[in-house]
Write a protein that holds these residues in place. Structure first.
Motif, PDB file in Angstrom:
ATOM      1  N   GLU A   1      15.985  15.549   7.731  1.00  0.00           N
ATOM      2  CA  GLU A   1      15.292  15.053   6.540  1.00  0.00           C
ATOM      3  C   GLU A   1      14.879  13.601   6.757  1.00  0.00           C
TER       4      GLU A   1
ATOM      5  N   ARG B   1      18.279   7.793   1.240  1.00  0.00           N
ATOM      6  CA  ARG B   1      18.376   9.210   0.902  1.00  0.00           C
ATOM      7  C   ARG B   1      19.328   9.381  -0.276  1.00  0.00           C
TER       8      ARG B   1
ATOM      9  N   GLN C   1      10.992  11.137   0.259  1.00  0.00           N
ATOM     10  CA  GLN C   1      10.478  12.495   0.360  1.00  0.00           C
ATOM     11  C   GLN C   1       8.980  12.552   0.069  1.00  0.00           C
TER      12      GLN C   1
ATOM     13  N   TYR D   1       7.085  11.305   3.014  1.00  0.00           N
ATOM     14  CA  TYR D   1       7.038  12.351   4.051  1.00  0.00           C
ATOM     15  C   TYR D   1       6.038  13.439   3.672  1.00  0.00           C
ATOM     16  N   ASP D   2       6.109  13.915   2.424  1.00  0.00           N
ATOM     17  CA  ASP D   2       5.214  14.987   1.986  1.00  0.00           C
ATOM     18  C   ASP D   2       3.745  14.603   2.166  1.00  0.00           C
TER      19      ASP D   2
END
Length: 421
Positions: free
Chosen positions: A34, A40, A211, A214-215
């Motif tokens: 991840e 995180r 996230q 990253y997406d």
């Protein structure tokens, strides 16, 4: 031009985002499954737990990123007007971060408070001066040892007597534009009316930002794909992974110093040796559940205090995280930290929490960082020997600011240098 980024923590993600905005061909590799690195979040027993920083400052750069990624509705701001405490002589005392608190706090004696006012008459940092020596000379022994030193060094787990100014606090002061009196600078900032960006998080934790980054760039970021070697080839580099070899013109490493050293061994053996000299401190984070209803941001625990933890963040109070508190442990506060099991660390944290706050607590989860934070100790004299070959760049916390806004700024700055220069 094609740029390869090693690591998809917040520095790597920010680099990819900034380079993509400039229409640069970029590819990134991350060994973990991840993204986010230290930024995180976890959901455990209905609680949102932050594995790294517990909050952000909503700087203009971060706010712009929030809007670009469609995270505005998930944004939560915290209340940083609440007091910060230090555990001193078995009691919680308010850290004087405002004029009112400076007058009312029982942390300093009347003479200790007056001593701080002499700061504008003292000079800047001296060559070879430690952070402890600088703070004592500028603000007096009480202020330096009881809260200013712990306020700065607690994040890194290093005693201020082992931190040289020019490689640690001195760099932070320089980046803030402080080249004289700290008190005068603070006074000017207050009079200017400039507001400090608010603290913030997201509904599901800071990991939401990682996230989303990253997406937005998933097609250029390979997760669970460690770079095993970097080869210097004609007019560029080869990034060697188990999935194959990627040819790039420039390479940026966002990994810790030791990892970067190993990857660059075949490129520059002298650089490898230099990077191996940087020290990191492991950090243990214990997440606690407690009904403690204290109003504050957290607790500093100086190294001389009778405690085996280095600090507490009161997430429940200033971020509205229901009954959650974060406890920090490092080898400086508990020399046996690395030997203890997670259950033992959890018990230790809960015991110390109750001793400091008077309220019982139950461990929720334990997370360890090793390597943890850059030590910024005397090993940082290695910065003087840090010479990078053409085409190799470092964008990691050991060469820049450790905080998230600083990493985002450094990434944007490096992206601009590579594309504009």
């Amino acid at each position: 031009m094609k740029i390869g980024v090693v690591g998809a923590g917040i520095s790597g993600l920010s680099l990819v985002h900034s380079l993509a905005d400039r229409d640069v061909d970029v590819v990134a590799f991350e060994a973990r499954q991840e993204p986010g690195g230290i930024m995180r979040s976890r959901h455990v027993d209905g609680h949102v737990l932050e594995l790294g920083p517990q909050r952000l400052r909503l700087t203009p750069k971060i706010e712009s990123m929030v809007d670009e990624l469609g995270l505005r509705e998930q944004l939560r701001t915290g209340d940083d007007s609440k007091p910060l405490y230090v555990y001193h002589d078995g009691e919680l005392s308010v850290v004087p971060l405002s004029v009112r608190e400076a007058v009312t706090t029982d942390l300093l004696s009347p003479l200790g408070k007056l001593r701080i006012l002499k700061e504008p008459l003292t000079g800047p940092a001296k060559p070879g001066e430690t952070v402890d020596e600088y703070l004592v000379r500028k603000f007096g022994r009480q202020a330096a040892r009881r809260y200013l030193g712990p306020l700065y060094s607690g994040l890194y787990g290093t005693d201020t007597r082992d931190m040289l100014m020019e490689y640690s606090l001195g760099r932070a002061l320089e980046n803030a534009g402080i080249d004289g009196s700290v008190l005068v600078w603070v006074g000017r900032k207050v009079l200017s009316g400039r507001e400090t960006p608010p603290i913030c998080t997201f509904e599901d934790g800071l990991g939401q930002l990682s996230q989303k980054l990253y997406d937005a760039h998933a097609d250029t970021i390979a997760l669970e794909t460690a770079v095993n070697d970097i080869r210097d080839v004609d007019d560029g580099f080869e990034l060697v992974t188990d999935a194959g070899v990627e040819r790039v013109d420039e390479v940026i490493l966002t990994t810790p110093a030791e990892t970067s050293a190993k990857l660059l061994a075949s490129v520059d053996s002298d650089l490898e040796a230099t990077l191996q000299r940087f020290n990191y401190n492991p950090i243990g984070m214990v997440f606690l559940e407690s009904a403690f209803d204290g109003d504050g941001i957290g607790t500093l625990v100086p190294s001389h205090a009778d405690s085996q933890i280095s600090g507490l963040t009161w997430n429940a109070s200033f971020l509205g995280r229901d009954r959650v508190f974060t406890c920090y442990i490092d080898p400086g506060s508990d020399p046996r930290m690395n030997e203890r099991s997670d259950d033992e660390l959890g018990t230790l944290a809960a015991t110390e929490f109750e001793r400091i706050t008077g309220s019982p607590a139950t461990p929720i989860d334990v997370h360890r960082w090793n390597p943890g934070m850059p030590a910024y100790d005397r090993s940082w004299t290695s910065m003087d020997d840090l010479e990078l070959p053409s085409g190799v760049h470092l964008c990691s916390n050991f060469v820049g600011r450790a905080g998230i806004p600083g990493r985002v700024r450094n990434a944007a700055r490096l992206a601009a240098e590579l594309t504009d220069g």
